[in-house]
Design a protein around this motif. Structure first.
Motif, PDB file in Angstrom:
ATOM      1  N   MET A   1       4.023   8.514   5.397  1.00  0.00           N
ATOM      2  CA  MET A   1       3.640   8.010   4.337  1.00  0.00           C
ATOM      3  C   MET A   1       2.480   8.513   4.143  1.00  0.00           C
ATOM      4  N   ASN A   2       1.993   9.382   2.840  1.00  0.00           N
ATOM      5  CA  ASN A   2       0.934  10.029   2.672  1.00  0.00           C
ATOM      6  C   ASN A   2       0.174   9.122   1.795  1.00  0.00           C
ATOM      7  N   GLU A   3      -1.207   9.347   1.633  1.00  0.00           N
ATOM      8  CA  GLU A   3      -2.300   8.338   1.183  1.00  0.00           C
ATOM      9  C   GLU A   3      -1.566   7.938  -0.339  1.00  0.00           C
ATOM     10  N   ASP A   4      -1.336   9.080  -1.122  1.00  0.00           N
ATOM     11  CA  ASP A   4      -0.582   8.451  -2.488  1.00  0.00           C
ATOM     12  C   ASP A   4       0.433   7.612  -2.444  1.00  0.00           C
ATOM     13  N   GLU A   5       1.301   7.544  -1.448  1.00  0.00           N
ATOM     14  CA  GLU A   5       2.614   6.964  -1.201  1.00  0.00           C
ATOM     15  C   GLU A   5       1.915   5.499  -0.850  1.00  0.00           C
ATOM     16  N   PHE A   6       1.138   5.424  -0.108  1.00  0.00           N
ATOM     17  CA  PHE A   6       0.730   4.201   0.688  1.00  0.00           C
ATOM     18  C   PHE A   6       0.088   3.497  -0.443  1.00  0.00           C
ATOM     19  N   ARG A   7      -0.674   4.180  -1.569  1.00  0.00           N
ATOM     20  CA  ARG A   7      -1.558   3.277  -2.432  1.00  0.00           C
ATOM     21  C   ARG A   7      -0.511   2.990  -3.517  1.00  0.00           C
ATOM     22  N   ARG A   8       0.695   3.447  -3.807  1.00  0.00           N
ATOM     23  CA  ARG A   8       1.525   3.239  -4.633  1.00  0.00           C
ATOM     24  C   ARG A   8       2.311   2.172  -4.143  1.00  0.00           C
ATOM     25  N   LEU A   9       2.590   2.224  -2.746  1.00  0.00           N
ATOM     26  CA  LEU A   9       3.548   1.010  -2.275  1.00  0.00           C
ATOM     27  C   LEU A   9       2.600  -0.173  -2.289  1.00  0.00           C
ATOM     28  N   CYS A  10       1.335  -0.118  -1.901  1.00  0.00           N
ATOM     29  CA  CYS A  10       0.379  -1.316  -1.971  1.00  0.00           C
ATOM     30  C   CYS A  10       0.306  -1.761  -3.226  1.00  0.00           C
ATOM     31  N   GLU A  11       0.059  -1.219  -4.464  1.00  0.00           N
ATOM     32  CA  GLU A  11       0.289  -1.559  -5.759  1.00  0.00           C
ATOM     33  C   GLU A  11       1.605  -2.215  -6.242  1.00  0.00           C
ATOM     34  N   PHE A  12       2.560  -1.787  -5.532  1.00  0.00           N
ATOM     35  CA  PHE A  12       3.627  -2.332  -6.095  1.00  0.00           C
ATOM     36  C   PHE A  12       3.778  -3.904  -5.400  1.00  0.00           C
ATOM     37  N   TYR A  14       1.177  -5.665  -4.331  1.00  0.00           N
ATOM     38  CA  TYR A  14       0.140  -6.517  -5.184  1.00  0.00           C
ATOM     39  C   TYR A  14       0.767  -7.205  -6.393  1.00  0.00           C
ATOM     40  N   ARG A  15       1.347  -6.104  -7.408  1.00  0.00           N
ATOM     41  CA  ARG A  15       1.861  -6.597  -8.565  1.00  0.00           C
ATOM     42  C   ARG A  15       2.836  -7.559  -8.569  1.00  0.00           C
ATOM     43  N   ARG A  16       3.818  -7.426  -7.568  1.00  0.00           N
ATOM     44  CA  ARG A  16       4.823  -8.343  -7.377  1.00  0.00           C
ATOM     45  C   ARG A  16       4.555  -9.698  -6.640  1.00  0.00           C
ATOM     46  N   THR A  17       3.663  -9.601  -5.732  1.00  0.00           N
ATOM     47  CA  THR A  17       3.156 -10.846  -5.055  1.00  0.00           C
ATOM     48  C   THR A  17       1.780 -11.410  -5.018  1.00  0.00           C
ATOM     49  N   GLY A  18       0.810 -10.424  -5.434  1.00  0.00           N
ATOM     50  CA  GLY A  18      -0.476 -10.911  -5.286  1.00  0.00           C
ATOM     51  C   GLY A  18      -1.210 -10.701  -4.085  1.00  0.00           C
ATOM     52  N   ILE A  64       9.860  -7.937  -0.209  1.00  0.00           N
ATOM     53  CA  ILE A  64       8.981  -9.193  -0.136  1.00  0.00           C
ATOM     54  C   ILE A  64       9.193  -9.820   1.149  1.00  0.00           C
ATOM     55  N   ASN A  65      10.374 -10.273   1.594  1.00  0.00           N
ATOM     56  CA  ASN A  65      10.742 -11.005   2.738  1.00  0.00           C
ATOM     57  C   ASN A  65      10.069 -10.280   3.856  1.00  0.00           C
ATOM     58  N   ALA A  66      10.093  -9.023   4.056  1.00  0.00           N
ATOM     59  CA  ALA A  66       9.774  -8.169   5.251  1.00  0.00           C
ATOM     60  C   ALA A  66       8.162  -8.601   5.362  1.00  0.00           C
ATOM     61  N   PHE A  67       7.503  -8.806   4.135  1.00  0.00           N
ATOM     62  CA  PHE A  67       5.961  -9.009   4.318  1.00  0.00           C
ATOM     63  C   PHE A  67       5.530 -10.159   4.505  1.00  0.00           C
ATOM     64  N   THR A  68       6.166 -11.148   4.311  1.00  0.00           N
ATOM     65  CA  THR A  68       5.678 -12.609   4.632  1.00  0.00           C
ATOM     66  C   THR A  68       5.572 -12.914   6.177  1.00  0.00           C
ATOM     67  N   PRO A 193      13.019 -21.132  -4.130  1.00  0.00           N
ATOM     68  CA  PRO A 193      12.274 -19.991  -4.036  1.00  0.00           C
ATOM     69  C   PRO A 193      10.885 -20.356  -4.992  1.00  0.00           C
ATOM     70  N   VAL A 194       9.919 -19.710  -4.843  1.00  0.00           N
ATOM     71  CA  VAL A 194       8.798 -19.687  -6.047  1.00  0.00           C
ATOM     72  C   VAL A 194       7.635 -18.535  -5.385  1.00  0.00           C
ATOM     73  N   ASN A 195       7.310 -17.797  -6.621  1.00  0.00           N
ATOM     74  CA  ASN A 195       6.035 -16.914  -6.508  1.00  0.00           C
ATOM     75  C   ASN A 195       4.976 -17.650  -7.021  1.00  0.00           C
ATOM     76  N   LEU A 196       3.930 -17.843  -6.444  1.00  0.00           N
ATOM     77  CA  LEU A 196       2.621 -18.755  -6.603  1.00  0.00           C
ATOM     78  C   LEU A 196       1.959 -18.101  -7.730  1.00  0.00           C
ATOM     79  N   VAL A 197       2.044 -16.742  -8.034  1.00  0.00           N
ATOM     80  CA  VAL A 197       1.435 -16.219  -9.175  1.00  0.00           C
ATOM     81  C   VAL A 197       1.805 -15.888 -10.360  1.00  0.00           C
TER      82      VAL A 197
END
Lengths: 277, 208
Positions: A1-12, A14-18, A64-68, A193-197
């Motif tokens: 994963m390059n810098e730009d891909e990493f940034r896009r993934l992290c933004e995704f 963040y937007r979905r989960t906070g 999202i499940n994979a990140f909790t 299920p719940v998303n707190l944000v």
């Protein structure tokens, strides 16, 4: 994963989960990303990210499940459970109530150890329990752990803080390493299920007397933390309490709650409703 | 067993109509105003209504939800409202606005900062120094060094030194050295300059 891909993934994420992931967590993110690419047969970041953004076959939920983080055990931070039965609930029942229901929310509940711990603790330690209808709800953004919570099957490590008597009373051993909660208890707790944000999701759960929200806000950035705190405020009845993890402080997040210092724990309270003047 | 499962009513969502929310924003109940303010942030025309509401709002919780909402949505309209509040006579409005501006993306404020740093009101210049703290080091250093060179108000000078001590780069060193001569008779400013110079040099050394 390059810098730009990493940034896009992290933004995704963040937007979905906070949840915020920085360069320091790059390995953690890449590992989970690689697992999901393997599971979906994706051969490149571009093809996986397109699949994710289009939510093909519920991929967003799987992702999202994979990140909790779901490591927990029964009676974790039990000084807060002591506070619940010794201070919080007695205060909640001081005022006249429209009904005899007490609502408690465990969010995030992971694989169920916390809401089941609350139930066992109250049955064992709150003498007034029989005079009330106690509704305990467990919620989590990770739908995979909710299935495990409903199943109520736990390993030795999850039970390490429980006495042999409590295990014998509330569990049935299924094999050398696993115990299942008795049906009466499993069927008494709801999971959702719940998303707190997401206010629309949190509002759907109704208002509670006490909320346990431990060790999740630390994964959010300031803005998401405030949003989650505002959502949780709405989910508390006036005078209701919220318990955070031992390293968390609501005072650093939002001025919405009053700080309450009890002998066993520091908790936060939604002030009673009042009018100006 | 006293444990039960029930289907319980959801928490009431705020009204979806702007006029109803405007009415709720004037309620005598802070909780109602809080919920209305929260909902208005994402509505067309909401920021203007909230700006007007802030002027009379006394409840800290309602104020906070307005500030955090404006910071979260990070719109030019919201930023303009907050910048205006930096001139408020009410200290809690000024600090609320400052915190919300600091939470906004730095590039949203970058274009406005030079103008604020030239403002005739020293309090505004001082608060603008705090906003510079959130900018990339090189940009902040340039702005703070330029301000320090021309500034005569001691409190504003101290604020520039504080920012430079935290995020300043080596290009600030000549200005700091000239300021040391200028403020030689002020022990506090001389000390603040010494600290800033030391920190910048330490950062430089550790980066080598």
């Amino acid at each position: 994963m390059n810098e730009d891909e990493f940034r896009r993934l992290c933004e995704f994420i963040y937007r979905r989960t906070g949840m915020v992931f920085t360069e320091a967590k790059r390995y953690y993110v890449e590992r989970r990303m690689a697992d999901r690419m393997l599971a979906t047969g994706s051969t490149s970041f571009a093809s996986y990210f397109a699949r994710l953004r289009s939510d093909v076959r519920g991929e967003v939920e799987q992702f999202i499940n994979a990140f909790t983080v779901n490591e927990t055990y029964f009676y974790r931070e039990d000084h807060q459970l002591q506070c619940l039965s010794a201070d919080l609930l007695p205060r909640r029942i001081l005022r006249p109530r429209a009904n005899k229901t007490i609502r408690i929310w465990s969010v995030p509940c992971s694989t169920g150890e916390e809401p089941y711990s609350i139930a066992i603790w109250l049955l064992e330690n709150w003498p007034q329990a029989d005079a009330y209808e106690i509704e305990i709800l467990g919620s989590d953004i990770d739908t995979r752990v909710l299935d495990a919570a409903r199943a109520g099957l736990f390993g030795r490590r999850a039970l390490m803080r429980l006495s042999a008597d409590l295990i014998a009373k509330y569990f049935e051993q299924t094999d050398a390493e696993h115990w299942r909660l008795i049906d009466d208890l499993r069927q008494s707790i709801s999971f959702s299920p719940v998303n707190l944000v997401e206010a629309a999701e949190t509002r759907a759960h109704g208002a509670f007397d006490v909320i346990f929200c431990r060790n999740v806000l630390i994964y959010f950035d300031d803005a998401s933390r405030r949003t989650a705190a505002e959502n949780l405020y709405e989910n508390l009845l006036p005078g209701g309490f919220i318990c955070l993890g031992h390293s968390e402080s609501m005072s650093r997040i939002s001025p919405l709650f009053d700080v309450c210092r009890y002998s066993d724990a520091i908790v936060y309270q939604r002030p009673m409703e009042r009018a100006d003047g | 067993m006293p444990l039960v499962r029930k289907s319980t009513a959801a928490v009431d969502a705020p009204p979806a109509d702007v006029e109803e929310l405007k009415t709720a924003l004037a309620s005598s109940r802070p909780d109602e105003r809080w919920q209305a303010a929260r909902a208005l942030i994402d509505m067309p025309g909401g920021i203007a209504l909230l700006g007007a509401g802030l002027a009379t709002e006394a409840d800290i919780r309602v104020r906070e939800v307005i500030f955090s909402g404006i910071a979260r949505t990070a719109t030019p309209e919201g930023a303009a409202l907050l910048l205006q509040l930096l001139r408020s006579e009410d200290a809690s409005l000024r600090s609320g606005a400052l915190d919300a501006l600091a939470a906004m993306p730095a590039d949203m404020l970058a274009g406005r900062l030079p103008e604020l740093l030239y403002d005739e009101d020293p309090d505004v210049r001082l608060l603008a120094c705090e906003l510079a703290r959130g900018m990339p080091s090189e940009d902040a250093t340039q702005l703070m060094a330029d301000l320090l060179e021309r500034e005569s108000e001691p409190n504003v000078c101290a604020a520039t030194m504080d920012v430079l001590a935290e995020i300043g780069g080596p290009q600030a060193l000549p200005v700091l050295q000239r300021s040391a001569e200028r403020f030689a008779s002020s022990p506090f400013l001389a000390f603040a300059i010494e600290i800033a110079v030391k920190r910048i040099k330490t950062t430089l050394d550790s980066g080598r």
